[in-house]
Design a protein around this motif. Structure first.
Motif, PDB file in Angstrom:
ATOM      1  N   TRP A 200      67.224  36.244  70.057  1.00  0.00           N
ATOM      2  CA  TRP A 200      66.843  37.574  70.492  1.00  0.00           C
ATOM      3  C   TRP A 200      67.221  37.727  71.963  1.00  0.00           C
ATOM      4  O   TRP A 200      66.745  36.958  72.800  1.00  0.00           O
ATOM      5  CB  TRP A 200      65.331  37.770  70.314  1.00  0.00           C
ATOM      6  N   HIS A 214      61.201  42.483  68.396  1.00  0.00           N
ATOM      7  CA  HIS A 214      61.059  42.807  66.971  1.00  0.00           C
ATOM      8  C   HIS A 214      59.618  43.267  66.728  1.00  0.00           C
ATOM      9  O   HIS A 214      58.775  43.191  67.632  1.00  0.00           O
ATOM     10  CB  HIS A 214      61.430  41.618  66.078  1.00  0.00           C
ATOM     11  N   SER A 216      57.726  41.864  64.562  1.00  0.00           N
ATOM     12  CA  SER A 216      56.973  40.729  64.014  1.00  0.00           C
ATOM     13  C   SER A 216      55.690  40.360  64.786  1.00  0.00           C
ATOM     14  O   SER A 216      54.729  39.917  64.157  1.00  0.00           O
ATOM     15  CB  SER A 216      57.890  39.510  63.891  1.00  0.00           C
ATOM     16  N   GLN A 219      52.450  41.268  63.304  1.00  0.00           N
ATOM     17  CA  GLN A 219      51.893  40.463  62.199  1.00  0.00           C
ATOM     18  C   GLN A 219      50.677  39.693  62.694  1.00  0.00           C
ATOM     19  O   GLN A 219      49.616  39.713  62.064  1.00  0.00           O
ATOM     20  CB  GLN A 219      52.932  39.438  61.721  1.00  0.00           C
ATOM     21  N   ARG A 240      66.360  45.132  72.902  1.00  0.00           N
ATOM     22  CA  ARG A 240      67.132  43.914  73.155  1.00  0.00           C
ATOM     23  C   ARG A 240      68.205  44.189  74.190  1.00  0.00           C
ATOM     24  O   ARG A 240      68.673  45.318  74.327  1.00  0.00           O
ATOM     25  CB  ARG A 240      67.788  43.402  71.862  1.00  0.00           C
ATOM     26  N   GLN A 254      62.440  49.181  64.014  1.00  0.00           N
ATOM     27  CA  GLN A 254      62.266  48.276  62.886  1.00  0.00           C
ATOM     28  C   GLN A 254      61.054  48.687  62.065  1.00  0.00           C
ATOM     29  O   GLN A 254      60.166  49.386  62.550  1.00  0.00           O
ATOM     30  CB  GLN A 254      62.027  46.835  63.372  1.00  0.00           C
ATOM     31  N   GLU A 256      58.380  46.353  59.820  1.00  0.00           N
ATOM     32  CA  GLU A 256      57.964  45.036  59.376  1.00  0.00           C
ATOM     33  C   GLU A 256      57.091  45.223  58.151  1.00  0.00           C
ATOM     34  O   GLU A 256      56.336  46.203  58.080  1.00  0.00           O
ATOM     35  CB  GLU A 256      57.116  44.440  60.519  1.00  0.00           C
ATOM     36  N   PHE A 294      64.471  31.935  59.440  1.00  0.00           N
ATOM     37  CA  PHE A 294      63.672  32.531  60.508  1.00  0.00           C
ATOM     38  C   PHE A 294      62.545  31.556  60.811  1.00  0.00           C
ATOM     39  O   PHE A 294      62.007  30.943  59.877  1.00  0.00           O
ATOM     40  CB  PHE A 294      63.083  33.885  60.075  1.00  0.00           C
ATOM     41  N   PHE A 296      59.552  32.022  61.522  1.00  0.00           N
ATOM     42  CA  PHE A 296      58.203  32.421  61.096  1.00  0.00           C
ATOM     43  C   PHE A 296      58.060  32.516  59.590  1.00  0.00           C
ATOM     44  O   PHE A 296      57.015  32.908  59.086  1.00  0.00           O
ATOM     45  CB  PHE A 296      57.804  33.747  61.758  1.00  0.00           C
ATOM     46  N   THR A 297      59.136  32.218  58.849  1.00  0.00           N
ATOM     47  CA  THR A 297      59.027  32.228  57.390  1.00  0.00           C
ATOM     48  C   THR A 297      59.636  30.950  56.834  1.00  0.00           C
ATOM     49  O   THR A 297      60.586  30.396  57.402  1.00  0.00           O
ATOM     50  CB  THR A 297      59.757  33.443  56.776  1.00  0.00           C
ATOM     51  N   GLY A 328      65.841  40.843  56.658  1.00  0.00           N
ATOM     52  CA  GLY A 328      65.411  39.458  56.580  1.00  0.00           C
ATOM     53  C   GLY A 328      64.029  39.414  55.961  1.00  0.00           C
ATOM     54  O   GLY A 328      63.254  40.364  56.086  1.00  0.00           O
ATOM     55  N   CYS A 329      63.706  38.288  55.299  1.00  0.00           N
ATOM     56  CA  CYS A 329      62.384  38.196  54.672  1.00  0.00           C
ATOM     57  C   CYS A 329      62.037  36.731  54.434  1.00  0.00           C
ATOM     58  O   CYS A 329      62.828  35.838  54.742  1.00  0.00           O
ATOM     59  CB  CYS A 329      62.378  38.954  53.354  1.00  0.00           C
ATOM     60  N   GLY A 330      60.873  36.508  53.903  1.00  0.00           N
ATOM     61  CA  GLY A 330      60.501  35.134  53.566  1.00  0.00           C
ATOM     62  C   GLY A 330      59.014  34.990  53.325  1.00  0.00           C
ATOM     63  O   GLY A 330      58.258  35.976  53.408  1.00  0.00           O
ATOM     64  N   ALA A 351      56.761  38.329  54.069  1.00  0.00           N
ATOM     65  CA  ALA A 351      57.033  39.299  55.138  1.00  0.00           C
ATOM     66  C   ALA A 351      58.492  39.710  55.086  1.00  0.00           C
ATOM     67  O   ALA A 351      59.326  39.009  54.510  1.00  0.00           O
ATOM     68  CB  ALA A 351      56.712  38.687  56.498  1.00  0.00           C
ATOM     69  N   PHE A 352      58.768  40.863  55.671  1.00  0.00           N
ATOM     70  CA  PHE A 352      60.169  41.252  55.858  1.00  0.00           C
ATOM     71  C   PHE A 352      60.293  42.033  57.151  1.00  0.00           C
ATOM     72  O   PHE A 352      59.293  42.514  57.704  1.00  0.00           O
ATOM     73  CB  PHE A 352      60.694  42.081  54.671  1.00  0.00           C
ATOM     74  N   GLY A 353      61.518  42.164  57.638  1.00  0.00           N
ATOM     75  CA  GLY A 353      61.782  43.003  58.807  1.00  0.00           C
ATOM     76  C   GLY A 353      63.105  43.710  58.594  1.00  0.00           C
ATOM     77  O   GLY A 353      64.095  43.070  58.241  1.00  0.00           O
TER      78      GLY A 353
HETATM   79  N1  DAH Z   1      61.898  39.740  63.126  1.00  0.00           N
HETATM   80  C1  DAH Z   1      63.189  39.507  62.530  1.00  0.00           C
HETATM   81  C2  DAH Z   1      64.264  40.065  63.456  1.00  0.00           C
HETATM   82  O1  DAH Z   1      64.004  40.904  64.215  1.00  0.00           O
HETATM   83  C3  DAH Z   1      63.313  40.143  61.170  1.00  0.00           C
HETATM   84  C4  DAH Z   1      62.450  39.492  60.159  1.00  0.00           C
HETATM   85  C5  DAH Z   1      62.968  38.518  59.349  1.00  0.00           C
HETATM   86  C6  DAH Z   1      61.126  39.826  60.020  1.00  0.00           C
HETATM   87  C7  DAH Z   1      62.204  37.889  58.394  1.00  0.00           C
HETATM   88  C8  DAH Z   1      60.332  39.226  59.060  1.00  0.00           C
HETATM   89  C9  DAH Z   1      60.887  38.235  58.247  1.00  0.00           C
HETATM   90  O2  DAH Z   1      59.052  39.525  58.891  1.00  0.00           O
HETATM   91  O3  DAH Z   1      60.117  37.656  57.311  1.00  0.00           O
HETATM   92  O4  DAH Z   1      65.385  39.630  63.404  1.00  0.00           O
END
Ligand code: DAH
Length: 383
Positions: A200, A214, A216, A219, A240, A254, A256, A294, A296-297, A328-330, A351-353
């Motif tokens: 980032w 982000h 995130s 969360q 950014r 974004q 989330e 990522f 966090f996932t 992105g997710c996980g 989660a996803f973003g």
């Molecule tokens: N925060 C990530 C970004 O900005 C995107 C992201 C990816 C968020 C995976 C999530 C996740 O919650 O599970 O690149």
């Protein structure tokens, strides 16, 4: 009848005003005159900005000019020469009048005076005179066009996405754009020395404060605030240190997503995001999950959707690949749950973003992200 111009040039004695009652009436008349002249000016409007400023200045000078303005003449001719018995009441009335006069200052007048394409009265009438009846209007002429605003495409995209998740029982959460490095990084399992922090391009405010890179971090804030179970989406601005080009903007949006409950599995993640993609891009699209990383996932993935324009055949929108990368997710990393105060032995989550601007570009076929932020009505009025 003697006009106000004339009255302020005379002393009270010359005007035959010799008691408190007379003074009050005289000032009431003066104040009414000021109010009327102001109202007349404003109801006439001005055809353009230079005229507006000129008209406002003329009225202001007539009343408030240091030399020769009505107020200074009142001071000079009514107040100063007033006898001992009348002076207190004249002074009081004079102060009372001053309470009104700020509304005759130029800025206040300019603010109140509407600009009109087509002034219905001549604007050059001498101040204080009565406007003649306007000429009858030609009702067959086309009317003035009053442009209507519209919803900004990024906002529109955001609302479409929100609606889908609201329908699934998620609620909308927000968080600060100026964020601590703890929430933006550490709590998300991105320690200071870890090279993934460089993923980032962060804008720092000081060594412990950043513009969030982000959504995130919210969360963690939400886990702390509500605990589990938790079903939320988090829309918002992110920042950014990117040079602006057709796909990058230092400020972007974004959303989330976060679901935490007992027995949440990767199947829930796949099912929910597949449902979401179909709602947004049409029932016939397919989703594809590929492994990714990522901090966090764990495991992490990238979601793509089959191109809703060419149905996967390859076209300009999907850059001939047949697929469009969505997000992105996980599965939420156990340490991240712990950092948010949630027991990973009892709860799990996904989660996803996703990038809202990118979604809007894909869905509305826009080739330059900069268009969103330039405020060009020729672009915006297409939505
Ligand atoms: N925060 C990530 C970004 O900005 C995107 C992201 C990816 C968020 C995976 C999530 C996740 O919650 O599970 O690149």
């Amino acid at each position: 009848m003697m006009g106000m111009d004339e009255k302020v040039r005379k002393t009270l004695a010359e005007l035959g005003v010799n008691d408190a009652q007379g003074v009050e009436w005289l000032f009431a008349e003066l104040r009414k005159t000021a109010e009327r002249e102001r109202a007349e000016l404003i109801s006439r409007g001005a055809p353009d900005q230079p005229q507006r400023e000129r008209l406002c200045k003329a009225l202001r000078d007539r009343w408030l000019a240091r030399k020769g303005g009505f107020l200074s003449q009142v001071d000079e001719n009514w107040l100063k020469p007033a006898g001992k018995d009348l002076k207190p009441v004249v002074g009081r009335q004079f102060n009372e009048l001053r309470r009104f006069t700020p509304s005759l200052e130029i800025e206040k007048l300019v603010e109140a005076l509407p600009l009109q394409q087509e002034a219905s009265h001549p604007t050059e009438l001498p101040l204080g005179s009565v406007a003649p009846r306007p000429a009858p209007r030609d009702l067959t002429l086309p009317g003035l066009r009053r442009p209507l605003g519209s919803i900004h495409p990024v906002t529109r995209m955001q609302r479409e996405i929100e609606d889908i998740f609201l329908g699934l029982g998620f609620w909308i959460e927000g968080g600060p754009e100026i964020e601590s490095t703890y929430y933006n990084f550490d709590a998300l399992n991105i320690p200071e020395s870890h090279p993934s922090r460089d993923d980032w391009d962060t804008l720092y405010i000081d060594s412990k404060t950043v513009l969030r890179t982000h959504t995130s971090p919210v969360q963690i804030r939400a886990m702390e605030k509500y605990g589990a179970p938790l079903y939320i989406i988090i829309p918002g601005k992110c920042y950014r240190h990117d040079n602006p080009d057709s796909t990058h903007s230092p400020m972007f949006h974004q959303i989330e997503g976060l679901a935490i409950d007992e027995d949440i599995t990767f199947a829930d993640l796949k099912g929910t995001l597949d449902f979401f993609a179909k709602k947004l891009f049409g029932e016939k699209v397919r989703t594809r999950f590929q492994p990714s990383f990522f901090p966090f996932t764990e495991p992490s993935g990238e979601v793509a959707v089959s191109c809703f324009v060419c149905d996967g055949q390859g076209c300009r929108v999907c850059k001939e690949s047949g697929w469009i990368e969505l997000m992105g997710c996980g599965m939420v990393h156990p340490q991240v749950l712990r950092n948010g105060g949630i027991d990973p032995d009892k709860y799990s989550g996904w989660a996803f973003g996703l990038g809202v601007d990118r979604f809007a570009m894909v869905k509305y076929d826009i080739n330059d992200i900069q268009l969103f932020f330039q405020g060009d009505v020729r672009f915006l009025e297409q939505f």
